[in-house]
Motif scaffolding. Structure first.
Motif, PDB file in Angstrom:
ATOM      1  N   PHE A   1       0.830  -1.202   0.000  1.00 60.80           N
ATOM      2  CA  PHE A   1       0.000   0.000   0.000  1.00 60.80           C
ATOM      3  C   PHE A   1       0.867   1.256   0.000  1.00 60.80           C
ATOM      4  N   GLU A   2       1.881   1.267   0.841  1.00 63.02           N
ATOM      5  CA  GLU A   2       2.702   2.470   1.009  1.00 63.02           C
ATOM      6  C   GLU A   2       4.172   2.104   0.876  1.00 63.02           C
ATOM      7  N   PHE A   3       4.628   1.823  -0.328  1.00 63.13           N
ATOM      8  CA  PHE A   3       6.047   1.549  -0.531  1.00 63.13           C
ATOM      9  C   PHE A   3       6.500   2.185  -1.838  1.00 63.13           C
ATOM     10  N   PRO A   4       7.598   2.918  -1.825  1.00 61.57           N
ATOM     11  CA  PRO A   4       8.353   3.245  -0.604  1.00 61.57           C
ATOM     12  C   PRO A   4       7.611   4.231   0.276  1.00 61.57           C
ATOM     13  N   PRO A   5       7.884   4.256   1.582  1.00 61.90           N
ATOM     14  CA  PRO A   5       7.186   5.202   2.463  1.00 61.90           C
ATOM     15  C   PRO A   5       7.431   6.634   2.032  1.00 61.90           C
ATOM     16  N   LEU A   6       6.430   7.487   2.217  1.00 62.07           N
ATOM     17  CA  LEU A   6       6.579   8.889   1.830  1.00 62.07           C
ATOM     18  C   LEU A   6       7.710   9.559   2.602  1.00 62.07           C
ATOM     19  N   ALA A   7       7.956   9.112   3.842  1.00 53.09           N
ATOM     20  CA  ALA A   7       9.041   9.700   4.628  1.00 53.09           C
ATOM     21  C   ALA A   7      10.395   9.419   4.007  1.00 53.09           C
ATOM     22  N   ALA A   8      10.499   8.370   3.195  1.00 50.92           N
ATOM     23  CA  ALA A   8      11.781   8.053   2.564  1.00 50.92           C
ATOM     24  C   ALA A   8      12.150   9.064   1.491  1.00 50.92           C
ATOM     25  N   ARG A   9      11.188   9.821   0.989  1.00 56.97           N
ATOM     26  CA  ARG A   9      11.512  10.799  -0.049  1.00 56.97           C
ATOM     27  C   ARG A   9      12.375  11.936   0.498  1.00 56.97           C
ATOM     28  N   THR A  10      12.265  12.228   1.780  1.00 55.64           N
ATOM     29  CA  THR A  10      13.046  13.318   2.373  1.00 55.64           C
ATOM     30  C   THR A  10      14.011  12.801   3.434  1.00 55.64           C
ATOM     31  N   ARG A  11      14.393  11.543   3.340  1.00 51.99           N
ATOM     32  CA  ARG A  11      15.245  10.981   4.389  1.00 51.99           C
ATOM     33  C   ARG A  11      16.636  11.575   4.379  1.00 51.99           C
TER      34      ARG A  11
ATOM     35  N   VAL B   1      -8.944   0.380   2.228  1.00 54.82           N
ATOM     36  CA  VAL B   1      -9.368  -0.168   0.938  1.00 54.82           C
ATOM     37  C   VAL B   1      -8.787   0.717  -0.146  1.00 54.82           C
ATOM     38  N   LYS B   2      -8.048   0.117  -1.085  1.00 56.58           N
ATOM     39  CA  LYS B   2      -7.343   0.880  -2.109  1.00 56.58           C
ATOM     40  C   LYS B   2      -7.764   0.430  -3.496  1.00 56.58           C
ATOM     41  N   SER B   3      -8.007   1.383  -4.358  1.00 53.90           N
ATOM     42  CA  SER B   3      -8.274   1.108  -5.771  1.00 53.90           C
ATOM     43  C   SER B   3      -7.089   1.629  -6.573  1.00 53.90           C
ATOM     44  N   TRP B   4      -6.493   0.770  -7.388  1.00 56.30           N
ATOM     45  CA  TRP B   4      -5.291   1.137  -8.129  1.00 56.30           C
ATOM     46  C   TRP B   4      -5.647   1.741  -9.488  1.00 56.30           C
ATOM     47  N   TRP B   5      -6.520   2.743  -9.458  1.00 58.08           N
ATOM     48  CA  TRP B   5      -6.799   3.496 -10.669  1.00 58.08           C
ATOM     49  C   TRP B   5      -5.690   4.531 -10.844  1.00 58.08           C
TER      50      TRP B   5
ATOM     51  N   THR C   1      -7.592   5.673  -1.784  1.00 57.79           N
ATOM     52  CA  THR C   1      -7.506   4.836  -0.587  1.00 57.79           C
ATOM     53  C   THR C   1      -8.417   5.419   0.485  1.00 57.79           C
ATOM     54  N   PHE C   2      -9.356   4.610   0.930  1.00 58.45           N
ATOM     55  CA  PHE C   2     -10.247   5.024   2.020  1.00 58.45           C
ATOM     56  C   PHE C   2      -9.936   4.168   3.241  1.00 58.45           C
ATOM     57  N   SER C   3      -9.812   4.812   4.389  1.00 57.09           N
ATOM     58  CA  SER C   3      -9.482   4.092   5.623  1.00 57.09           C
ATOM     59  C   SER C   3     -10.412   4.528   6.739  1.00 57.09           C
ATOM     60  N   ILE C   4     -10.691   3.585   7.612  1.00 54.39           N
ATOM     61  CA  ILE C   4     -11.472   3.846   8.818  1.00 54.39           C
ATOM     62  C   ILE C   4     -10.785   3.152   9.979  1.00 54.39           C
ATOM     63  N   SER C   5     -10.694   3.848  11.093  1.00 56.92           N
ATOM     64  CA  SER C   5     -10.037   3.296  12.281  1.00 56.92           C
ATOM     65  C   SER C   5     -10.932   3.500  13.489  1.00 56.92           C
TER      66      SER C   5
END
Length: 423
Positions: free
Chosen positions: A20-30, A330-334, A339-343
């Motif tokens: 879902f989240e690879f590479p992590p967004l934090a890795a762009r500014t590491r 839930v993610k749709s790869w359009w 990506t919709f999430s509920i917690s």
């Protein structure tokens, strides 16, 4: 004649979905961060403990888009706030416009950060020279409501990185002499062991030599197995003495398993699918006698686990001493993907359960379902395997082998490769 009508059946394949989240967004500014703060499993644990766990009774929206005509630039905007109106809370909004020199190398970039809170406008940049392993970084707050500290006038830094060593220093050009440096770190890797030390002068009186104050020092040691690619299992264990006053023990494991596919909508040659299972644990214990607050315990822990069943569904759970949470994404790869999430968070003190919601729109990472080449999938060799190729039997668990274990990721999409060879 019969051979003209005979058509050899296609070889069996295994679906390999992207994370879902690879590479992590934090890795762009590491490159702007200390390697000490990114290694020892810290980045993976941060993603496991925080991603898709929305704040109770709050919502968050993230939009990450890039133009088709110029993929070197992209824009990420976030909007978050309470679900019900609260006088003391307001909706927070910010955006980052980013330029990246190389599409496959995120280490040379410049971005502009705008927000409705401090800093209002900030510029960050990094110039990386991989031939020499040297990078220059800069953070310049252009507009602030109030400049109270020397850090509000800008930060500059220089770092060196190789496969086995990372060292760096950041300074505040407008700081007085006894406040330099802002931070310094040294991390080294020997085999599967990683050692690191970091200096951050935050404690001590003004005229004191702050490097003599042990509260400004942190050290850590970690043991890690794995390449960093989601197709390869990984294992990380770390011990840290933070600020010489807090002991932190952490554990993170990324497992890659394959299960049989019983989906009537898939082709007959699809025999299995790869799943990703992550587990993390962190224990924090104070080593000094200082009592910060009655609401902050001397020792705390948290553990979390996640299971990605396919490219569309992710389930996560987190447990702590005061609350527990569960999240479904839930993610749709359009193009762009949604990506919709509920917690849901259960507070054990008050006995209440609150919910949070999140929405992400993205076209930065364009990974899709991959039909794995037979060379990437191998069962325990037997006569049936040698005669018919890949054979699935109940009880057998095939694992990813061949080029992946050998460290050859060139044939994989960049989203499935390791984040980089810079420590």
């Amino acid at each position: 004649m019969g051979n003209w009508f005979y058509k050899e059946p296609p070889p069996p394949v295994v679906l390999v979905p992207p994370l879902f989240e690879f590479p992590p967004l934090a890795a762009r500014t590491r490159m702007l961060e200390s390697s000490y703060n990114m290694l020892f499993g810290k980045l993976a644990l941060k993603c496991l403990f925080e991603d898709y766990f929305e704040e109770s009774r709050h919502f968050s929206t993230i939009i990450m888009l890039k133009p088709i005509d110029d993929p070197h630039v992209d824009l990420m905007a976030t909007l978050s706030g309470p679900l019900d109106h609260k006088p003391d809370e307001r909706i927070a909004g910010n955006a980052v416009f980013r330029w990246q020199n190389d599409l496959d190398d995120p280490h040379t970039f410049m971005d502009l950060f705008v927000s409705n809170s401090d800093p209002v406008l900030q510029m960050r940049s990094c110039a990386n020279f991989p031939r020499y392993g040297v990078a220059a970084i800069g953070i310049l707050p252009l507009l602030l409501k109030k400049r109270a500290t020397a850090e509000d006038y800008g930060v500059m830094g220089l770092r060196y990185g190789s496969e086995r060593l990372s060292a760096g220093i950041t300074v505040m050009p407008f700081a007085i002499k006894d406040q330099l440096p802002r931070s310094a770190w040294l991390v080294s890797k020997l085999g599967r062991l990683t050692f690191g030390v970091q200096y951050e002068p935050q404690y001590g009186i003004r005229d004191e030599m702050k490097y003599k104050n042990m509260l400004n020092w942190s050290c850590a040691v970690g043991y890690g197995v794995g390449s960093g690619s989601p197709l390869c299992p990984s294992f990380n264990f770390g011990l840290e003495l933070a600020k010489s006053s807090q002991f932190i023990a952490s554990f993170y494991q990324h497992a890659v398993v394959q299960r049989r596919v019983k989906n009537p909508f898939e082709e007959s040659e699809v025999v299995g699918i790869t799943n990703y299972i992550d587990f993390g644990f962190e224990l924090q214990t104070r080593m000094d006698d200082t009592k910060i607050s009655n609401s902050i315990p001397d020792s705390t822990f948290q553990l979390a686990a996640s299971w990605q069943a396919n490219k569309n569904f992710l389930l996560k759970g987190k447990l702590g001493p005061l609350s527990s949470s569960v999240a479904l994404a839930v993610k749709s790869w359009w193009k762009p993907s949604f990506t919709f999430s509920i917690s849901a968070t259960r507070d054990r003190v008050s006995g209440t359960t609150d919910y949070g919601f999140g929405l992400r729109v993205e076209n930065l990472r364009e990974a899709s379902y991959q039909r794995a080449d037979p060379n990437y999938v191998m069962l325990t060799p037997n006569k049936e395997h040698l005669a018919e190729g890949t054979v699935w039997k109940i009880g057998n668990r095939p694992m990813l082998e061949s080029d992946v274990n050998a460290g050859n990721f060139d044939r994989l999409p960049k989203e499935l490769r390791p984040q980089g060879r810079i420590l």
